[in-house]
Design an enzyme around this catalytic site. Structure first.
Site, PDB file in Angstrom:
ATOM      1  N   LYS A  50       1.253  -1.426  -0.270  1.00  0.00           N
ATOM      2  CA  LYS A  50       0.176   0.014  -0.026  1.00  0.00           C
ATOM      3  C   LYS A  50       0.467   1.411  -0.117  1.00  0.00           C
ATOM      4  CE  LYS A  50      -3.823  -2.396   2.316  1.00  0.00           C
ATOM      5  NZ  LYS A  50      -4.874  -2.998   3.127  1.00  0.00           N
ATOM      6  N   GLN A  94      -5.474  -2.585   9.342  1.00  0.00           N
ATOM      7  CA  GLN A  94      -4.775  -3.244   8.431  1.00  0.00           C
ATOM      8  C   GLN A  94      -5.180  -4.339  10.187  1.00  0.00           C
ATOM      9  OE1 GLN A  94      -3.252  -3.319   5.625  1.00  0.00           O
ATOM     10  NE2 GLN A  94      -4.214  -5.114   6.223  1.00  0.00           N
ATOM     11  N   ASP A 117     -11.692   2.517   3.345  1.00  0.00           N
ATOM     12  CA  ASP A 117     -11.383   0.733   3.285  1.00  0.00           C
ATOM     13  C   ASP A 117     -13.085   1.679   2.565  1.00  0.00           C
ATOM     14  OD1 ASP A 117      -8.960  -0.461   3.032  1.00  0.00           O
ATOM     15  OD2 ASP A 117      -9.016  -0.724   5.401  1.00  0.00           O
TER      16      ASP A 117
END
Ligand SMILES: NC(=O)c1ccc[n+]([C@@H]2O[C@H](COP(=O)([O-])OP(=O)(O)OC[C@H]3O[C@@H](n4cnc5c(N)ncnc54)[C@H](O)[C@@H]3O)[C@@H](O)[C@H]2O)c1
Length: 292
Positions: A50, A94, A117
């Site tokens: 990422k 995460q 997200d």
């Protein structure tokens, strides 16, 4: 025919680079903050992917690492700081988190306007209503792969295997919004093959290597393998028996090089979108209707 996620992800990143240049002209550099708790090796790899993609497209990124035994309050406090930081447009945590964490509490702490997200209940709810704010990255990546290959969805039978909050459920919802007839299968589904054999579009996100064999796939079906599994010998495979199914499927994604790169590209795209919205909202701290 292989559906090439690397090539598609490259195109998404290239389009994002142009938007990043336009934002630079207005004095804004999109910023992504990644909260990483513990030292799970797979999480490290994902976070590295990422931040590398951010650098390539010209985004600012920062990783906020914590030891596995950190108190949840410390992490929630950091998320609140990131929510208030105008240089940060996207905040992600995460997964997985260590057991002392209440996952929902963590996800709900992220400002929905920075929830790139797409996991916050406001954004999940908006998506269900067909009013998506930040499309969840993995299913959004799958939709883009289907679109690029001009796979018809309307009226087609789509079967999703796996019903998690981050992949299976939003995947089913996005296919429904494109007017596919959707079946959502999971660990309690009886006779999985009976369902998967009907699929024109089969999306598999179960985390079980070899779950889908050739006898479970209709001739000519489009097969999207979201699974990422590390075998004891170190190989990375999906949930679909690729060698057996590829001769049967009309189109299929490889693992690696299919859905994985798309997920990262969609995260970048969502972060650019968040930065663009922060401008039109008059700054990140300004109130903005979540469903607008
Ligand atoms: N490519 C990507 O970018 C990406 C992103 C997220 C997750 N993943 C991978 O996708 C897979 C699924 O991830 P997740 O977070 O949704 O997992 P999860 O463990 O949260 O959910 C798995 C789902 O699959 C179902 N399932 C499990 N075994 C099954 C079986 N034998 N038959 C039918 N259904 C079964 C479960 O009921 C559950 O709904 C994992 O391999 C993960 O690594 C890939």
């Amino acid at each position: 025919v292989l559906l090439d996620g690397r090539a598609a992800a490259r195109d998404v990143r290239a389009a994002c680079s142009l938007r990043v240049e336009a934002l630079a002209g207005r004095g804004v550099r999109p910023g992504l903050a990644v909260v990483l708790v513990g030292d799970d090796p797979a999480s490290r790899v994902y976070v590295g992917n990422k931040t590398r993609a951010c650098a390539e497209v010209g985004l600012h990124s920062e990783v906020h690492g914590f030891p596995a035994d950190v108190s949840p309050a410390a992490v929630l406090g950091r998320i609140a700081e990131l929510n208030a930081n105008p240089e940060i447009h996207g905040v992600i945590v995460q997964l997985p988190l260590p057991p002392q964490f209440d996952l929902r509490a963590v996800v709900e702490t992220v400002d929905p306007r920075k929830d790139v997200d797409g996991f916050h209940r406001c954004n999940v709810g908006a998506m269900v209503l067909g009013d998506t704010v930040f499309p969840p990255c993995t299913p959004a990546g799958v939709m883009l792969l289907l679109e690029r290959a001009a796979i018809p969805l309307e009226g087609r039978d789509a079967v999703v295997v796996g019903a998690s909050n981050i992949v299976g459920k939003p995947m089913a919802m996005m296919l429904l919004q494109r007017e596919a007839t959707v079946t959502l299968c999971h660990i309690r589904t009886r006779d999985l093959a009976r369902h998967t054999r009907l699929a024109d579009i089969l999306v598999v996100a179960a985390g079980c290597p070899g779950l889908i064999g050739a006898d479970m796939v209709k001739d000519g079906a489009t097969v999207i393998d979201v699974g990422i599994n590390r075998l004891p010998d170190g190989r990375l495979v999906g949930d679909v028996d690729f060698d057996a199914v590829r001769g049967r499927a009309g189109r299929i994604t490889p693992v690696p090089g299919g859905v994985g790169p798309m997920t990262v590209a969609m995260l970048i795209q969502n972060t650019v979108l968040a930065a663009e919205r922060s401008l039109s909202a008059g700054g990140a701290a300004a109130p903005a209707a979540v469903s607008a």
